[in-house]
Write an enzyme that holds these catalytic residues in place. Structure first.
Site, PDB file in Angstrom:
ATOM      1  N   HIS A 201     -33.623  48.619 -64.333  1.00  0.00           N
ATOM      2  CA  HIS A 201     -34.615  48.978 -65.345  1.00  0.00           C
ATOM      3  C   HIS A 201     -35.255  47.715 -65.914  1.00  0.00           C
ATOM      4  O   HIS A 201     -34.642  46.647 -65.936  1.00  0.00           O
ATOM      5  CB  HIS A 201     -33.941  49.774 -66.467  1.00  0.00           C
ATOM      6  CG  HIS A 201     -34.878  50.611 -67.272  1.00  0.00           C
ATOM      7  ND1 HIS A 201     -35.674  50.073 -68.263  1.00  0.00           N
ATOM      8  CD2 HIS A 201     -35.153  51.946 -67.236  1.00  0.00           C
ATOM      9  CE1 HIS A 201     -36.395  51.045 -68.813  1.00  0.00           C
ATOM     10  NE2 HIS A 201     -36.106  52.183 -68.208  1.00  0.00           N
ATOM     11  N   TYR A 202     -36.503  47.859 -66.373  1.00  0.00           N
ATOM     12  CA  TYR A 202     -37.191  46.694 -66.927  1.00  0.00           C
ATOM     13  C   TYR A 202     -36.683  46.318 -68.316  1.00  0.00           C
ATOM     14  O   TYR A 202     -36.902  45.198 -68.780  1.00  0.00           O
ATOM     15  CB  TYR A 202     -38.709  46.937 -66.974  1.00  0.00           C
ATOM     16  CG  TYR A 202     -39.129  48.073 -67.875  1.00  0.00           C
ATOM     17  CD1 TYR A 202     -39.363  47.862 -69.233  1.00  0.00           C
ATOM     18  CD2 TYR A 202     -39.302  49.353 -67.362  1.00  0.00           C
ATOM     19  CE1 TYR A 202     -39.748  48.902 -70.059  1.00  0.00           C
ATOM     20  CE2 TYR A 202     -39.689  50.408 -68.185  1.00  0.00           C
ATOM     21  CZ  TYR A 202     -39.909  50.178 -69.525  1.00  0.00           C
ATOM     22  OH  TYR A 202     -40.287  51.213 -70.344  1.00  0.00           O
ATOM     23  N   ARG A 203     -36.009  47.232 -69.010  1.00  0.00           N
ATOM     24  CA  ARG A 203     -35.450  46.902 -70.320  1.00  0.00           C
ATOM     25  C   ARG A 203     -34.172  46.096 -70.152  1.00  0.00           C
ATOM     26  O   ARG A 203     -33.449  46.245 -69.160  1.00  0.00           O
ATOM     27  CB  ARG A 203     -35.158  48.173 -71.115  1.00  0.00           C
ATOM     28  CG  ARG A 203     -36.406  48.917 -71.539  1.00  0.00           C
ATOM     29  CD  ARG A 203     -36.080  50.051 -72.483  1.00  0.00           C
ATOM     30  NE  ARG A 203     -37.300  50.749 -72.875  1.00  0.00           N
ATOM     31  CZ  ARG A 203     -37.461  52.058 -72.832  1.00  0.00           C
ATOM     32  NH1 ARG A 203     -36.468  52.825 -72.409  1.00  0.00           N
ATOM     33  NH2 ARG A 203     -38.587  52.614 -73.205  1.00  0.00           N
TER      34      ARG A 203
END
Length: 252
Positions: A201-203
């Site tokens: 995930h980009y988070r």
């Protein structure tokens, strides 16, 4: 009569508002009112789990001794992929990855049974780009010599790390990256191991952000003691332990 009713209603509303405000304030800042001995004991719950000396680990994927080592893949909810990298410096394009380690936990910081750690083969030209701090630190830890002796290319490590992650988290964009100042690791992984970044995930969860907020908002929380030997796997274990520390004091 109506005036008395309205007056009583206002008093009752005021009471409930004050009660809510007081309860919220007490709950969010409960750590400030804990007795020192009790607060110390809370922190001690998690430290022994992760403060292990793994700086001499030579296995690519090996077992992680933990009370939660029986955590099954089917029980892995809100997964986190804890990553730490050691580099020859901090300039992407000039410096390169030396070592990559990873530990997968669920959302409650319980690790799976296996951990990942790999040292990348570097030539003398790449090693010569290290600054004085890296020369001293990685020389002292033995990492520089291990990079000379390794037979793993950066692509070998990328593929093995991806296989390790997919074993527990086959679905793309499900797991968040976690670590300490992990944005720096992500920058290097984006260039040298893009498959890893594409799967996750980009988070991110950056423990250093929580540390800085705690210093500003709850300065009485004691600092978390870290060994800081700057080997990737032991750094991850300390990062997980540090987040448990702040969770116990502040975020529970």
């Amino acid at each position: 009569m109506q005036g008395a009713f309205l007056n009583n209603r206002i008093i009752l509303q005021s009471y409930h508002i004050k009660k809510r405000l007081y309860s919220k304030r007490t709950s969010s800042l409960h750590s400030r009112f804990l007795q020192p001995t009790y607060r110390k004991n809370i922190c001690q719950i998690s430290k022994p789990i992760f403060q292990q000396d793994l700086s001499t680990n030579t296995n690519f994927i090996s077992k992680l001794k933990s009370p939660f080592s029986n955590l099954k893949m089917s029980n892995l909810k809100q997964p986190l992929v804890w990553i730490d990298c050691e580099m020859t410096g901090l300039e992407v394009g000039k410096h390169v990855l030396m070592e990559v380690a990873a530990i997968i936990t669920d959302g409650n910081l319980r690790p799976v049974e296996e951990k990942f750690d790999a040292v990348i083969k570097l030539d003398e030209k790449q090693l010569s780009e290290m600054n004085d701090w890296c020369i001293e630190q990685h020389g002292k830890s033995g990492l520089t010599e291990r990079c000379r002796q390794s037979n793993l290319t950066v692509k070998d490590v990328e593929n093995q790390l991806l296989a390790y992650i997919k074993k527990y988290i086959p679905k793309k964009r499900e797991a968040l990256i976690a670590g300490n100042s992990v944005h720096a690791d992500v920058r290097f992984l984006s260039v040298e191991m893009p498959k890893i970044i594409e799967h996750l995930h980009y988070r991110i969860i950056d423990v250093s952000t929580i540390k800085e907020l705690a210093k500003r908002w709850c300065p009485d929380i004691p600092a978390y003691d870290k060994k800081g030997d700057h080997r990737a796997l032991s750094d991850i274990l300390e990062s997980i332990g540090e987040l448990q520390h702040y969770r116990s004091y502040w975020l529970s």
